[in-house]
Design a protein around this motif. Sequence first.
Motif, PDB file in Angstrom:
ATOM      1  N   MET A 166       1.027  -1.074  -0.030  1.00 22.70           N
ATOM      2  CA  MET A 166       0.138   0.028   0.009  1.00 22.70           C
ATOM      3  C   MET A 166       0.849   1.218   0.044  1.00 22.70           C
ATOM      4  O   MET A 166       1.617   1.517   1.041  1.00 22.70           O
ATOM      5  CB  MET A 166      -0.706   0.008   1.077  1.00 22.70           C
ATOM      6  N   LYS A 167       0.817   2.072  -0.984  1.00 25.01           N
ATOM      7  CA  LYS A 167       1.593   3.086  -1.188  1.00 25.01           C
ATOM      8  C   LYS A 167       1.201   4.385  -0.287  1.00 25.01           C
ATOM      9  O   LYS A 167       2.024   4.887   0.502  1.00 25.01           O
ATOM     10  CB  LYS A 167       1.596   3.785  -2.558  1.00 25.01           C
ATOM     11  N   ASP A 168      -0.082   4.406  -0.127  1.00 24.25           N
ATOM     12  CA  ASP A 168      -0.764   5.587   0.739  1.00 24.25           C
ATOM     13  C   ASP A 168      -0.688   5.019   2.275  1.00 24.25           C
ATOM     14  O   ASP A 168      -1.296   3.774   2.464  1.00 24.25           O
ATOM     15  CB  ASP A 168      -2.144   5.779   0.059  1.00 24.25           C
ATOM     16  N   SER A 169      -0.322   5.862   3.147  1.00 25.76           N
ATOM     17  CA  SER A 169      -0.297   5.673   4.394  1.00 25.76           C
ATOM     18  C   SER A 169      -1.348   5.667   5.325  1.00 25.76           C
ATOM     19  O   SER A 169      -1.889   5.089   6.288  1.00 25.76           O
ATOM     20  CB  SER A 169       0.811   6.612   5.136  1.00 25.76           C
ATOM     21  N   LEU A 191     -12.217  -7.568   9.324  1.00 24.12           N
ATOM     22  CA  LEU A 191     -11.989  -6.044   8.951  1.00 24.12           C
ATOM     23  C   LEU A 191     -10.765  -5.652   9.703  1.00 24.12           C
ATOM     24  O   LEU A 191      -9.858  -4.710   9.251  1.00 24.12           O
ATOM     25  CB  LEU A 191     -13.286  -5.320   9.496  1.00 24.12           C
ATOM     26  N   LYS A 192     -10.581  -6.342  10.908  1.00 20.21           N
ATOM     27  CA  LYS A 192      -9.498  -6.134  11.847  1.00 20.21           C
ATOM     28  C   LYS A 192      -8.201  -6.727  11.288  1.00 20.21           C
ATOM     29  O   LYS A 192      -7.232  -5.969  11.098  1.00 20.21           O
ATOM     30  CB  LYS A 192      -9.657  -6.690  13.057  1.00 20.21           C
ATOM     31  N   GLN A 193      -8.214  -7.738  10.709  1.00 24.03           N
ATOM     32  CA  GLN A 193      -7.178  -8.134   9.886  1.00 24.03           C
ATOM     33  C   GLN A 193      -6.550  -7.381   8.600  1.00 24.03           C
ATOM     34  O   GLN A 193      -5.470  -7.251   8.413  1.00 24.03           O
ATOM     35  CB  GLN A 193      -7.553  -9.675   9.385  1.00 24.03           C
ATOM     36  N   SER A 214       0.451  -2.698   7.826  1.00 22.31           N
ATOM     37  CA  SER A 214       1.990  -3.493   7.657  1.00 22.31           C
ATOM     38  C   SER A 214       2.418  -3.494   6.193  1.00 22.31           C
ATOM     39  O   SER A 214       3.560  -3.374   5.961  1.00 22.31           O
ATOM     40  CB  SER A 214       1.833  -4.932   7.986  1.00 22.31           C
ATOM     41  N   SER A 215       1.611  -3.350   5.209  1.00 18.22           N
ATOM     42  CA  SER A 215       2.073  -3.444   3.920  1.00 18.22           C
ATOM     43  C   SER A 215       2.415  -2.063   3.285  1.00 18.22           C
ATOM     44  O   SER A 215       3.076  -2.019   2.319  1.00 18.22           O
ATOM     45  CB  SER A 215       0.865  -3.989   2.836  1.00 18.22           C
ATOM     46  N   HIS A 216       2.073  -1.108   4.124  1.00 17.69           N
ATOM     47  CA  HIS A 216       2.475   0.308   3.864  1.00 17.69           C
ATOM     48  C   HIS A 216       4.045   0.331   4.419  1.00 17.69           C
ATOM     49  O   HIS A 216       4.961   1.056   3.622  1.00 17.69           O
ATOM     50  CB  HIS A 216       1.768   1.126   4.427  1.00 17.69           C
ATOM     51  N   ILE A 217       4.402  -0.107   5.574  1.00 12.68           N
ATOM     52  CA  ILE A 217       5.693  -0.027   6.246  1.00 12.68           C
ATOM     53  C   ILE A 217       6.596  -0.838   5.220  1.00 12.68           C
ATOM     54  O   ILE A 217       7.804  -0.594   5.049  1.00 12.68           O
ATOM     55  CB  ILE A 217       5.397  -0.487   7.670  1.00 12.68           C
ATOM     56  N   LYS A 218       6.228  -2.022   5.028  1.00 15.69           N
ATOM     57  CA  LYS A 218       7.154  -3.038   4.453  1.00 15.69           C
ATOM     58  C   LYS A 218       6.662  -3.505   2.975  1.00 15.69           C
ATOM     59  O   LYS A 218       5.612  -3.978   2.748  1.00 15.69           O
ATOM     60  CB  LYS A 218       7.191  -4.423   5.256  1.00 15.69           C
ATOM     61  N   ASN A 219       7.651  -2.989   2.056  1.00 15.51           N
ATOM     62  CA  ASN A 219       7.075  -3.396   0.523  1.00 15.51           C
ATOM     63  C   ASN A 219       8.172  -4.503   0.126  1.00 15.51           C
ATOM     64  O   ASN A 219       9.301  -4.708   0.091  1.00 15.51           O
ATOM     65  CB  ASN A 219       7.794  -2.127  -0.299  1.00 15.51           C
ATOM     66  N   GLU A 220       7.379  -5.529   0.086  1.00 18.61           N
ATOM     67  CA  GLU A 220       8.071  -6.886   0.101  1.00 18.61           C
ATOM     68  C   GLU A 220       8.563  -6.877  -1.648  1.00 18.61           C
ATOM     69  O   GLU A 220       7.818  -6.035  -2.480  1.00 18.61           O
ATOM     70  CB  GLU A 220       6.988  -8.026  -0.067  1.00 18.61           C
TER      71      GLU A 220
END
Length: 718
Positions: free
Chosen positions: A388-391, A538-540, A547-553
């Motif tokens: 996710m690029k947008d925070s 929804l929580k997941q 987490s996907s914003h912070i870490k770009n696999e």
Amino acid sequence: MNGAQKAFFEEKERSLGVRLNDVQTQAVLQTNGPLLLLASPGSGKTTTIIMRIGYMIEALGVNPSRIKAVTFSKASAGDMKSRFAKFFPHLPPVDFSTIHSLAFQVVRQTLERQGISYGIIEESDKPGVVSKKRVLREIFEQLNGSKITEDQLDELLTYITFIKNKMLPEQEWAIAEVKVPRKVEILQRYEEYKRTGSDRLLIDFDDMLLMANDIFTKNREVLAQYQRRYDYYLTDESQDTSPVQHAIIAKLVAVHQNLCVVADEDQAIYSWRGAEPDYLLNFRKIYPEAHVLLMTQNYRSSATIVEPANIFIQRNKKRYNKQMFTENPAAEPISFKILENYNLQAKYLVDQLKNLSKRGSTAILYRNNTSAIPLMDAFDRAGLPFYMKDSTIRFFTHWVVEDIKNFMRLAYNTKNITVFEKVYRKMNAYITPTQLKALQKVPDDGCVFTQLLEHVELKDYQPEYIKRIRKTYDSIQFDKTTPTAMLEHIRYDFGYERTLKKMSEKLGFNYENLLDIVNVLGLIARHTPTMTEFAGRLKQLENLARSSHIKNELNAITLTTLHSSKGLEFDRVYLIDLIEGILPSEAEEEIEEETRLFYVGITRAISHLELISYSKRFKTSVVPSIFMKALKQIVSPQELPKKTPESPRKALKQYSNERTITTESALIVGSKVKHVIFGEGEILAVTSSTIEMSFATRIKKFLTDTCLQQGYLETMED
């Protein structure tokens, strides 16, 4: 080119492998006086800027400390800095920073010299700081008697930035088209709070710009100090900068005029934040001696993408007559996909991407962040990693999502008066705060609906409706009723959709956007058998987004808005949700900016570009975007009618009757006319390009040509 210049370029080609084209070389060599460098997408802008700065230092002997490069964001300043160090590791660093950083230096030094104590008011809600959001929330509640929503808060923050960056005087604060109730009073109180609400002067980031410009205007000594500090200025992404930012730079370069402005008016997409691309079109009026260079060779994309994109952007009138081109070979043709229903979009993308071995250079671009939610859900279930690029994905904390969860919590326990308090006004039963207080005083711990019926004084029309809600809740089995069935109860049996419509009319919310949130929850609900699992999902997803914003696999698919995609490039690009009302939006007067936003999206693609639309969005029939149709007509003219409309809006429905205004001479300032969509209004101003009108609750601008050609305006009946 003399020997020394030639030696510089030859050495860089040998050591860095960088070979500039003729226009890029001209841009490097043109170091004195004003220069406007118009750089099309993928034209090697950053490389040219870095080479230009390196050339000034190495070949011309300019001291690096005498060069100032102003960037659009901290991220781009960091990128420029690292690129410069990579190209010229032996040279001292150059000052790359944002305009806000430069302005704050000026403000800080001036206030400290005057002995004025100050503090920064931060936009975030971090603990231990004076929070702009917190202050605005409190002021909104004081004035409106209700809590501000996060959407309204975002709109309010953008409104304040717009007002400041446009340098609008207080008497013009009402002009901005923002639906936040009492916005002008909120801004007035906010300004007063910063002056008097603390033991020191409080400054926000927009103030830094206004104050720096004011200091330069009033204090010649300070201005002269900064004018002497740098001999060369360079501003990047200048299509996204505002009048106050231009004013600051103009003052700083007034003596030597050594200003290089790097921009592309075709990628100006931030007018809602106060940016003014007209500055670029008027550059030679401001700097008559300016050189204007068109850097139009695209090194990024295949000819199959560049050529149609170049034709498409020429629909706009507010631009330089430049032609983007490429020497790259053709690749696969642009793909156009119209699905039967919105619900199929995420599944279609999963099918396209699940067998792709290299996904790391794939992006899915969309207008609104809500579009990302069904993708996240589908990708996660399919085991496709995403970034996710947008925070800020606020979907999961949106008040509509909270309402839905609270309706479900009440199904678990209809005695829970705390949960009932949160949704009782959303049930369309017209339960008043007074009735709620009476309910809270009832000593028994029973079903809230039974307590209302037996112990609270109700209006004649209320008991039957409350009985119906109770009966529905009695029929719900929390561990067996599916979230899909529960959503149907909430929407229709409890009247939540009617409530959303009324709230939208009263508070200026966008009803379609609110309904979209409920519908997207419905898509997630399809894959969860119980309400407990639905809440957990929804929580997941919320945690996944964070987490996907912070870490770009390494091999993750990028999900991002069109605005956040600017400056990026990907092998494969999918533009989704291409329907009328989303892209372009319904705002007629913003059609050129909407065109630019679409252009930014399609020019992110290197080799594979796919545009996706659909015929139905949930239960509503929709029309594929006119931009998608226009691009398809450019790519495959034989598939569509031969006559190409001049304007992207010509294909819209035309309105016409005996009162329709079709000539500019009939548009008289001060006269009352009727707009087919917005109703009765008064003409405030008319130019060859725009009509400004005042309606009961707003002031709007329209494109003159569009109004006359489409028959949007009518004379009022006598």
